[in-house]
Scaffold this motif. Sequence first.
Motif: not given
Length: 79
Positions: A37-46, A54-55, A71-76
């Motif tokens: 994750v470069i920016d924002g946050e991601m929800l990753i399920t493994v 997070k960033e 991606t809950p809100k925004q991410s790069k």
Amino acid sequence: MVYEKQHSLNSNVIKVECGENLEFMAHFHDNFELISVIDGEMLITVGKTEYLVKEKESVLVFPNQVHSIKTPKQSKHLL
């Protein structure tokens, strides 16, 4: 859940992509996948475990592990 053949056809190839606001359903393939994750946050399920990444954090997914990305809100990201 899907088996992603596209990334499994040639194990000698390294593919790098950047993007924004990635959403991908549960899937698996024969290759490693490093999600940074470069920016924002991601929800990753493994498997059955969910990670809020997070960033400046990354997740390494091993071959044949079921995983999904939201991606809950925004991410790069860098994949």
